[in-house]
Design a protein around this motif. Structure first.
Motif, short mmCIF file in Angstrom:
data_model
loop_
_atom_site.label_atom_id
_atom_site.label_comp_id
_atom_site.label_asym_id
_atom_site.label_seq_id
_atom_site.Cartn_x
_atom_site.Cartn_y
_atom_site.Cartn_z
N THR A 90 0.83 -1.20 0.00
CA THR A 90 0.00 0.00 0.00
C THR A 90 0.86 1.26 0.00
O THR A 90 0.59 2.23 -0.72
CB THR A 90 -0.94 -0.01 1.21
OG1 THR A 90 -1.85 -1.11 1.10
CG2 THR A 90 -1.74 1.28 1.31
N ASP B 63 -6.28 -11.36 -1.20
CA ASP B 63 -7.53 -10.76 -0.71
C ASP B 63 -7.83 -9.55 -1.59
O ASP B 63 -7.20 -8.50 -1.45
CB ASP B 63 -7.35 -10.32 0.75
CG ASP B 63 -8.59 -9.67 1.33
OD1 ASP B 63 -9.55 -9.41 0.57
OD2 ASP B 63 -8.60 -9.39 2.55
N PRO B 64 -8.77 -9.68 -2.53
CA PRO B 64 -9.01 -8.58 -3.48
C PRO B 64 -9.44 -7.28 -2.80
O PRO B 64 -9.19 -6.20 -3.33
CB PRO B 64 -10.10 -9.11 -4.41
CG PRO B 64 -10.74 -10.23 -3.65
CD PRO B 64 -9.69 -10.82 -2.78
N SER B 65 -10.04 -7.38 -1.60
CA SER B 65 -10.47 -6.16 -0.92
C SER B 65 -9.28 -5.31 -0.50
O SER B 65 -9.37 -4.07 -0.47
CB SER B 65 -11.33 -6.50 0.30
OG SER B 65 -10.56 -7.16 1.30
N ARG B 66 -8.14 -5.95 -0.20
CA ARG B 66 -6.94 -5.18 0.16
C ARG B 66 -6.40 -4.44 -1.06
O ARG B 66 -5.99 -3.28 -0.97
CB ARG B 66 -5.86 -6.10 0.74
CG ARG B 66 -6.24 -6.75 2.04
CD ARG B 66 -5.04 -7.07 2.91
NE ARG B 66 -3.99 -7.83 2.25
CZ ARG B 66 -2.83 -8.15 2.83
NH1 ARG B 66 -2.60 -7.77 4.09
NH2 ARG B 66 -1.93 -8.86 2.19
N GLU C 225 -8.14 -3.53 -3.69
CA GLU C 225 -9.10 -2.47 -4.02
C GLU C 225 -8.97 -1.29 -3.08
O GLU C 225 -9.06 -0.12 -3.50
CB GLU C 225 -10.52 -3.04 -3.99
CG GLU C 225 -10.80 -4.01 -5.14
CD GLU C 225 -11.97 -4.94 -4.86
OE1 GLU C 225 -12.63 -4.77 -3.81
OE2 GLU C 225 -12.22 -5.83 -5.69
N ALA C 226 -8.73 -1.57 -1.79
CA ALA C 226 -8.58 -0.50 -0.81
C ALA C 226 -7.33 0.33 -1.10
O ALA C 226 -7.34 1.57 -1.00
CB ALA C 226 -8.51 -1.07 0.60
N SER D 174 -8.24 2.50 -4.25
CA SER D 174 -9.26 3.53 -4.01
C SER D 174 -8.74 4.65 -3.11
O SER D 174 -9.18 5.80 -3.24
CB SER D 174 -10.52 2.89 -3.41
OG SER D 174 -10.24 2.33 -2.13
N ARG E 286 -7.02 -9.82 -8.22
CA ARG E 286 -6.78 -10.90 -7.26
C ARG E 286 -5.76 -11.86 -7.83
O ARG E 286 -5.77 -12.15 -9.03
CB ARG E 286 -8.06 -11.68 -6.96
CG ARG E 286 -7.87 -12.75 -5.89
CD ARG E 286 -9.03 -13.74 -5.80
NE ARG E 286 -8.76 -14.75 -4.79
CZ ARG E 286 -8.00 -15.84 -4.98
NH1 ARG E 286 -7.42 -16.04 -6.16
NH2 ARG E 286 -7.81 -16.70 -4.00
#
Length: 409
Positions: free
Chosen positions: A16, A37-40, A42-43, A46, A59
């Motif tokens: 990140t 973890d695709p949410s990581r 995406e976060a 974004s 992912r």
């Protein structure tokens, strides 16, 4: 300038931070941010707001070479930047080689202690698996830049700079890492990946001596008090296994190379307890659960029980220092210097929203990628940071707004 398309694998704290640093630089066309973890992922994208246009979340299973290769091809990426923990070095390294993509990592392939004499002789050394395939990279005309974080990474650049510009002969190169960081509300909260911390701190430390080569010692051996700059002050440092000792002697002439980490007695005692209980092991054990017996890695359980280092920034206070102490001669006279890089957590949080340790790790591969994009760094094979001229890197680090320092000892 080379138009660079980067596949960044790993969207944890360091990954990140890489996106936030890279978003301010123009040297790449696209950065694909991929995580299990695709949410990581995406976060991470974004959070970049208006700068997110050159980034895309995906992912990927970092242990699946075919998946990684497919992602490289899908996005026509010519660089794979590995921001995962060392377990995934080799599958990512092989996937990049298969695609003839430039590969960059911040930690190298794992070591294995000597089966009979773990505290005297090396077994499989850090990076051995990667260097064994150097000829394949050379034949492919591709580059694997290994160990390009802060330690290893910037510390190795400092070693090359000392050899090129500060010394005629070098007696010892000693990487020394220390901090005065505290974390509110936690009695034990490592500021970096506990998985990696356990690996490097409990394995036999490696020392290099000219004429003897590489050998090992007991964990936490040869304690010394080192005085760190910019208000950090004296910290007791001990021998720890680290890549610099395996990298520096390949390109820099020095009679001795060491790595010592300022851990503190409480941290050392905690790691020793984890080892005594077998909680540092990576081999799965069977445990009962509501759905029946399951297999879990004790070290993964420890990591899951501790806070994510990337989330600790708001609770952290203080500074972290990475640096390289060098002793030798210049123009016939003794000389001793400490080359260092200090990051204040308050500054990195205010400027980038990243805690100091992960931010300090992340800036260096971004600087290296920019040098590769401009052609100031180039090469083929498996190379460490010492294989490249140091001055362009250090100048660009200053241009990124994160100056380094030098202290005559």
């Amino acid at each position: 300038m080379r138009v660079m398309r980067v596949l960044l694998v790993g969207a944890g704290g360091v990954g990140t931070a890489i996106t936030r640093i890279a978003a301010r630089r123009p040297f790449f066309d696209r950065m694909v941010v991929a995580d299990y973890d695709p949410s990581r992922a995406e976060a991470a994208v974004s959070a970049l707001g208006a700068e997110a246009g050159r980034f895309q979340a995906e992912r990927v299973d970092a242990g699946d070479e075919a998946q990684v290769a497919a992602l490289l091809a899908k996005h026509e990426c010519d660089v794979l930047l590995n921001a995962t923990d060392p377990r995934f070095v080799m599958p990512l390294f092989r996937a990049a080689l298969g695609a003839k993509a430039t590969y960059v990592d911040m930690a190298m392939s794992l070591s294995k202690p000597h089966p009979e004499r773990p505290y005297e002789e090396c077994g499989v050394k850090l990076g051995d698996e990667q260097f064994e395939r150097a000829a394949e990279w050379e034949k492919a005309g591709a580059l694997a830049l290994v160990g390009m974080g802060v330690e290893p990474g910037l510390s190795d650049v400092f070693a090359r700079y000392a050899a090129d510009e500060l010394f005629d002969e070098i007696e010892e190169i000693g990487v020394r890492d220390g901090a005065n960081l505290t974390v509110e509300g936690y009695d034990f909260a490592p500021s970096f990946s506990i998985w990696t911390t356990i690996e490097e701190c409990l394995n036999p430390p490696v020392v290099y001596e000219a004429g003897r080569g590489w050998f090992t010692t007991e964990p936490f051996s040869e304690p010394e008090v080192f005085d760190f700059p910019e208000g950090i002050g004296p910290v007791e440092c001990v021998n720890v296994e680290h890549e610099e000792v395996l990298l520096v002697p390949r390109w820099v002439n020095a009679r001795r190379v060491t790595f010592k980490y300022g851990l503190g007695q409480e941290f050392i005692d905690t790691l020793k307890t984890l080892h005594l209980l077998g909680l540092d092991r990576t081999e799965p054990v069977t445990v009962p659960s509501a759905r029946g017996p399951v297999q879990v890695s004790p070290r993964d359980v420890v990591a899951a029980c501790l806070p994510d280092p990337a989330t600790l920034g708001e609770r952290m206070h203080g500074k972290t220092c990475a640096g390289t102490w060098v002793r030798g001669t210049k123009d016939g006279a003794p000389r001793e210097v400490y080359l260092y890089h200090v990051v204040d957590n308050q500054w990195s949080m205010a400027e980038y929203g990243c805690q100091a340790v992960v931010w300090q790790t992340a800036i260096n591969p971004v600087v290296a990628l920019e040098l590769l994009a401009t052609g100031e760094w180039s090469g083929t094979g498996v190379l460490g940071p010492e294989a490249f001229p140091a001055r362009p890197f250090l100048d660009l680090l200053n241009a990124y707004g994160s100056p380094w320092g030098m202290r005559e000892q």
